[in-house]
Design an enzyme around this catalytic site. Structure first.
Site, PDB file in Angstrom:
ATOM      1  CG  ASP A 113      -2.128   0.964   1.002  1.00  0.00           C
ATOM      2  OD1 ASP A 113      -3.270   0.474   0.912  1.00  0.00           O
ATOM      3  OD2 ASP A 113      -1.897   2.186   0.868  1.00  0.00           O
ATOM      4  CG  ASP A 163      -8.591  -3.976  -1.755  1.00  0.00           C
ATOM      5  OD1 ASP A 163      -8.309  -4.129  -0.548  1.00  0.00           O
ATOM      6  OD2 ASP A 163      -9.609  -3.387  -2.173  1.00  0.00           O
TER       7      ASP A 163
HETATM    8  N1  SAM Z   1     -10.391  -2.662   0.782  1.00  0.00           N
HETATM    9  C1  SAM Z   1     -10.884  -1.351   0.465  1.00  0.00           C
HETATM   10  C2  SAM Z   1     -12.372  -1.306   0.547  1.00  0.00           C
HETATM   11  O1  SAM Z   1     -12.888  -1.945   1.444  1.00  0.00           O
HETATM   12  O2  SAM Z   1     -12.979  -0.639  -0.281  1.00  0.00           O
HETATM   13  C3  SAM Z   1     -10.477  -0.956  -0.906  1.00  0.00           C
HETATM   14  C4  SAM Z   1      -9.778   0.231  -0.963  1.00  0.00           C
HETATM   15  S1  SAM Z   1      -8.251   0.269  -0.127  1.00  0.00           S
HETATM   16  C5  SAM Z   1      -8.622   1.334   1.164  1.00  0.00           C
HETATM   17  C6  SAM Z   1      -7.429   1.195  -1.351  1.00  0.00           C
HETATM   18  C7  SAM Z   1      -5.977   1.392  -1.042  1.00  0.00           C
HETATM   19  O3  SAM Z   1      -5.271   1.574  -2.263  1.00  0.00           O
HETATM   20  C8  SAM Z   1      -5.697   2.624  -0.192  1.00  0.00           C
HETATM   21  O4  SAM Z   1      -5.247   2.241   1.088  1.00  0.00           O
HETATM   22  C9  SAM Z   1      -4.627   3.386  -0.999  1.00  0.00           C
HETATM   23  O5  SAM Z   1      -3.611   3.930  -0.157  1.00  0.00           O
HETATM   24  C10 SAM Z   1      -4.096   2.292  -1.913  1.00  0.00           C
HETATM   25  N2  SAM Z   1      -3.447   2.777  -3.137  1.00  0.00           N
HETATM   26  C11 SAM Z   1      -3.890   3.711  -4.002  1.00  0.00           C
HETATM   27  N3  SAM Z   1      -2.999   3.865  -5.005  1.00  0.00           N
HETATM   28  C12 SAM Z   1      -1.976   2.987  -4.773  1.00  0.00           C
HETATM   29  C13 SAM Z   1      -0.753   2.673  -5.445  1.00  0.00           C
HETATM   30  N4  SAM Z   1      -0.386   3.323  -6.564  1.00  0.00           N
HETATM   31  N5  SAM Z   1       0.037   1.697  -4.925  1.00  0.00           N
HETATM   32  C14 SAM Z   1      -0.321   1.043  -3.777  1.00  0.00           C
HETATM   33  N6  SAM Z   1      -1.453   1.321  -3.076  1.00  0.00           N
HETATM   34  C15 SAM Z   1      -2.271   2.284  -3.582  1.00  0.00           C
END
Ligand code: SAM
Length: 317
Positions: A113, A163
């Site tokens: 993440d 995700d």
């Molecule tokens: N499990 C979540 C839900 O219940 O909807 C899905 C969303 S999760 C919070 C999305 C994550 O993607 C976030 O924590 C964000 O920091 C991460 N993220 C966004 N862009 C990213 C990237 N380029 N590389 C790694 N993580 C990323």
């Protein structure tokens, strides 16, 4: 009118389209941070327990997140039958990891993440989501950009799970919904590996974006199944796509799947069993028609751009 008074004066208002909003009333802000990558809230909502919001987009809530995380994780694990190494791209609050770790075949889970502040806040405020996943000896968290990690990974993975937050224009994830990104995923996927993508809403204003995402996947993976779950806090039907180079059986025998889950997981699922899995794999006709109609693909030069940020505001009533 009796029984119609609203009880919240703090509203998380998600901008779904230029003409549609979806607002959740909250009773308390548990955490707020403007991180290097996004604006984060964790709130206590009135109806759906605690919620994580990133850049004004509702990510998940403790009351109905199982409808998303079980649908995201278990179809790919079931299709593989005996996954050992799982890579999660994104995964912030740890619920995806929680679901992966239910499988006793799993030896290694790496969650990548970009935002360590979000992960730390979720560790503290959302134990219902991670359920201790971060402390499991099989689990590793890497703070970094999924794009870079894929470029430098020498490992191969049985399952890769995307995700990631929605590809809004100013967000950190829109480059990860492109052909080039899926080619990077393919490079680290084992020959019999499965890739699952959080592929956005399939309500009519967005169905073309989903269709284009599936057609983008088709340029990289041999077999791609679009399926839909419904998570009330998202306010619209939500799609996922399961991709593989080996054929995906979309007509499994539910009793066989129940036996597999019984033998290879710790159980405790609320959405997925053999019957649900069979149903999920039957892509609805309107989605199949959209996939046939919207053939343009997404590339780094032409990435998808979801409609923008929402706001969190106190009603000055
Ligand atoms: N499990 C979540 C839900 O219940 O909807 C899905 C969303 S999760 C919070 C999305 C994550 O993607 C976030 O924590 C964000 O920091 C991460 N993220 C966004 N862009 C990213 C990237 N380029 N590389 C790694 N993580 C990323």
């Amino acid at each position: 009118m009796a029984g119609s008074e609203l009880k919240a004066d703090l509203w998380i208002t998600e901008y779904m389209t230029p003409w549609d909003i979806y607002a959740h009333g909250a009773t308390e802000i548990l955490a707020f941070q403007k991180t290097a990558f996004q604006e984060m809230y964790i709130v206590q909502s009135g109806s759906y327990g605690k919620g994580l919001i990133l850049d004004g987009k509702w990510q998940s809530s403790t009351e109905d997140e199982f409808l998303y995380h079980e649908a995201l994780v278990h179809p790919a694990m079931i299709a593989h039958q005996a996954p050992k190494k799982v890579l999660i791209l994104g995964g912030g609050e740890g619920a995806t990891s929680r679901e992966v770790l239910r499988w006793n075949t799993v030896e290694t889970v790496k969650m990548v993440d970009i935002d360590g502040e979000v992960v730390e806040a979720c560790k503290q405020h959302l134990p219902e989501m991670h359920a201790g996943a971060f402390d499991d000896p099989r689990h590793e968290v890497v703070i970094g950009d999924a794009l870079d990690i894929l470029d430098n990974s020498s490992q191969t993975w049985d399952i890769v799970i995307s995700d990631l937050s929605d590809p809004i224009e100013e967000g950190p994830s829109f480059k990860l919904f492109t052909k080039e990104f899926y080619e990077k995923v393919n490079r680290v996927l084992a020959p019999d590996g499965k890739f699952v993508l959080q592929a956005g809403p399939v309500a009519s204003p967005y169905i073309a974006i989903h269709a284009r995402l599936v057609n983008t996947l088709k340029t990289v993976f041999r077999d791609n199944v679009s399926y839909t779950t419904f998570v009330p806090t998202y306010g619209e039907p939500w799609s996922l796509t399961l991709s593989s180079h080996t054929p995906i059986d979309t007509r499994p025998e539910p009793a066989e799947i129940d036996r597999l889950l019984q033998e290879k997981t710790t159980g405790g699922l609320s959405l997925i069993d053999g019957t649900t899995y069979l149903g999920l794999l039957q892509t609805p006709a309107y989605v199949r028609r959209a996939i046939a109609q919207h053939q343009e693909i997404y590339t780094l030069s032409e990435p998808p751009k979801f409609f923008g940020k929402g706001v969190t505001a106190q009603n000055q009533s």
